[in-house]
Design a protein around this motif. Sequence first.
Motif, PDB file in Angstrom:
ATOM      1  N   UNK A 188       0.830  -1.209   0.000  1.00 47.11           N
ATOM      2  CA  UNK A 188       0.000   0.000   0.000  1.00 47.11           C
ATOM      3  C   UNK A 188       0.861   1.253   0.000  1.00 47.11           C
ATOM      4  N   UNK A 189       0.432   2.264  -0.748  1.00 41.97           N
ATOM      5  CA  UNK A 189       1.170   3.512  -0.822  1.00 41.97           C
ATOM      6  C   UNK A 189       1.055   4.323   0.457  1.00 41.97           C
ATOM      7  N   UNK A 190       1.852   5.380   0.536  1.00 38.77           N
ATOM      8  CA  UNK A 190       1.886   6.229   1.735  1.00 38.77           C
ATOM      9  C   UNK A 190       0.507   6.807   2.026  1.00 38.77           C
ATOM     10  N   UNK A 191       0.109   6.769   3.303  1.00 39.59           N
ATOM     11  CA  UNK A 191      -1.155   7.350   3.720  1.00 39.59           C
ATOM     12  C   UNK A 191      -2.353   6.448   3.555  1.00 39.59           C
ATOM     13  N   UNK A 192      -2.175   5.263   2.981  1.00 39.59           N
ATOM     14  CA  UNK A 192      -3.292   4.343   2.791  1.00 39.59           C
ATOM     15  C   UNK A 192      -3.390   3.357   3.954  1.00 39.59           C
ATOM     16  N   UNK A 193      -4.607   2.953   4.263  1.00 34.80           N
ATOM     17  CA  UNK A 193      -4.830   1.942   5.298  1.00 34.80           C
ATOM     18  C   UNK A 193      -6.102   1.187   4.978  1.00 34.80           C
ATOM     19  N   UNK A 194      -6.280   0.038   5.620  1.00 38.14           N
ATOM     20  CA  UNK A 194      -7.448  -0.801   5.407  1.00 38.14           C
ATOM     21  C   UNK A 194      -8.320  -0.804   6.656  1.00 38.14           C
ATOM     22  N   UNK A 195      -9.594  -0.905   6.446  1.00 38.79           N
ATOM     23  CA  UNK A 195     -10.535  -1.048   7.551  1.00 38.79           C
ATOM     24  C   UNK A 195     -10.369  -2.449   8.134  1.00 38.79           C
ATOM     25  N   UNK A 196      -9.922  -2.575   9.387  1.00 45.54           N
ATOM     26  CA  UNK A 196      -9.677  -3.906   9.973  1.00 45.54           C
ATOM     27  C   UNK A 196     -10.892  -4.815   9.906  1.00 45.54           C
ATOM     28  N   UNK A 197     -12.093  -4.244   9.971  1.00 42.91           N
ATOM     29  CA  UNK A 197     -13.302  -5.066   9.935  1.00 42.91           C
ATOM     30  C   UNK A 197     -13.514  -5.711   8.568  1.00 42.91           C
ATOM     31  N   UNK A 198     -12.823  -5.190   7.540  1.00 39.05           N
ATOM     32  CA  UNK A 198     -13.000  -5.718   6.192  1.00 39.05           C
ATOM     33  C   UNK A 198     -11.838  -6.600   5.739  1.00 39.05           C
ATOM     34  N   UNK A 199     -10.903  -6.864   6.647  1.00 38.13           N
ATOM     35  CA  UNK A 199      -9.761  -7.729   6.324  1.00 38.13           C
ATOM     36  C   UNK A 199     -10.151  -9.184   6.563  1.00 38.13           C
ATOM     37  N   UNK A 200      -9.925 -10.028   5.573  1.00 37.88           N
ATOM     38  CA  UNK A 200     -10.305 -11.446   5.657  1.00 37.88           C
ATOM     39  C   UNK A 200      -9.133 -12.356   5.991  1.00 37.88           C
ATOM     40  N   UNK A 201      -7.913 -11.920   5.697  1.00 41.12           N
ATOM     41  CA  UNK A 201      -6.762 -12.777   5.959  1.00 41.12           C
ATOM     42  C   UNK A 201      -5.509 -12.218   5.309  1.00 41.12           C
ATOM     43  N   UNK A 202      -4.409 -12.917   5.484  1.00 43.32           N
ATOM     44  CA  UNK A 202      -3.126 -12.502   4.924  1.00 43.32           C
ATOM     45  C   UNK A 202      -2.483 -13.668   4.178  1.00 43.32           C
ATOM     46  N   UNK A 203      -1.493 -13.347   3.366  1.00 42.36           N
ATOM     47  CA  UNK A 203      -0.778 -14.374   2.601  1.00 42.36           C
ATOM     48  C   UNK A 203       0.691 -14.035   2.544  1.00 42.36           C
ATOM     49  N   UNK A 204       1.531 -15.055   2.606  1.00 45.89           N
ATOM     50  CA  UNK A 204       2.973 -14.896   2.467  1.00 45.89           C
ATOM     51  C   UNK A 204       3.381 -15.511   1.128  1.00 45.89           C
ATOM     52  N   UNK A 205       4.025 -14.721   0.282  1.00 40.94           N
ATOM     53  CA  UNK A 205       4.372 -15.185  -1.060  1.00 40.94           C
ATOM     54  C   UNK A 205       5.819 -15.648  -1.177  1.00 40.94           C
ATOM     55  N   UNK A 206       6.465 -15.905  -0.062  1.00 39.99           N
ATOM     56  CA  UNK A 206       7.842 -16.395  -0.121  1.00 39.99           C
ATOM     57  C   UNK A 206       7.898 -17.687  -0.930  1.00 39.99           C
ATOM     58  N   UNK A 207       8.834 -17.756  -1.867  1.00 41.32           N
ATOM     59  CA  UNK A 207       9.038 -18.918  -2.741  1.00 41.32           C
ATOM     60  C   UNK A 207       7.825 -19.203  -3.622  1.00 41.32           C
ATOM     61  N   UNK A 208       6.952 -18.214  -3.776  1.00 41.80           N
ATOM     62  CA  UNK A 208       5.765 -18.402  -4.606  1.00 41.80           C
ATOM     63  C   UNK A 208       5.999 -18.006  -6.059  1.00 41.80           C
ATOM     64  N   UNK A 209       7.047 -17.201  -6.334  1.00 44.09           N
ATOM     65  CA  UNK A 209       7.216 -16.661  -7.677  1.00 44.09           C
ATOM     66  C   UNK A 209       8.657 -16.812  -8.163  1.00 44.09           C
TER      67      UNK A 209
END
Length: 250
Positions: free
Chosen positions: A154-175
Amino acid sequence: VFEKLTEHVTLHVDTRVIKVDTLADGRKRVLDEHDRVLDVDRVIFACPSNAVGNMHTAHGPLEDTILSAPVYADDHHPATGHMHGVMHSDASVIAPEFREQCLKRASNYVEVTRLDDGSINIENQYNFGVQTPGPGVYDMPLAEKPVMLISHALGAGKSLDPAKVRGTANHARAHPLYSGWNVMAQLSLRLVQGRHGVYYCSNWTTPGNCHDMSLLSGFICAHAVGAAYPFPEDVEANKAFHRLRDLMGI
């Protein structure tokens, strides 16, 4: 989906394989972190290339050369936001003037901005509402599809509404990088595929960095050890199946 994938399969999750040895009679002995031992005729490694070398200690110098060759995106930028995705339904991350059309029709929304330290930030939003919607969503009109975004960096000054976050992902060794070096490593796998009953599938075993070929590489290795190809009635899918079989040397 996962219940169907694992039907009639003995599955161990959150279990690290310590070692895969080749026995005198040619069978493979698999040892896990819980001291469970399994003797099998064939083994398929579906994991990053360096992990194969760590587990399959009996591999030879040819395998060692091939397994150490692939280069991944996180080898170049291991700590950037592009290694970490956030799944959410907060449409505010897309600029208001583009929001409606992007949510309806765009596969990706990308913003390139300059950070306070002068560096360039490339923010990417994957629009899964359009790309790969799931059951109950895929057949909805575009205008009615729910917001299904995955954000990176996310760029500077941007944030997400925590209530709308469903999960996270780690892309290590994915690409793996799409490079001549990696393609040469992939093509060299034909020299060791199936050798002593050991097979290799994953993103690094295909000639490009994409999900469909990575999945297909698993189908191909499963087919090599006796499983039926699951989509024989689809002509185009069959073409892709046999084309990648040729490239993988199986």
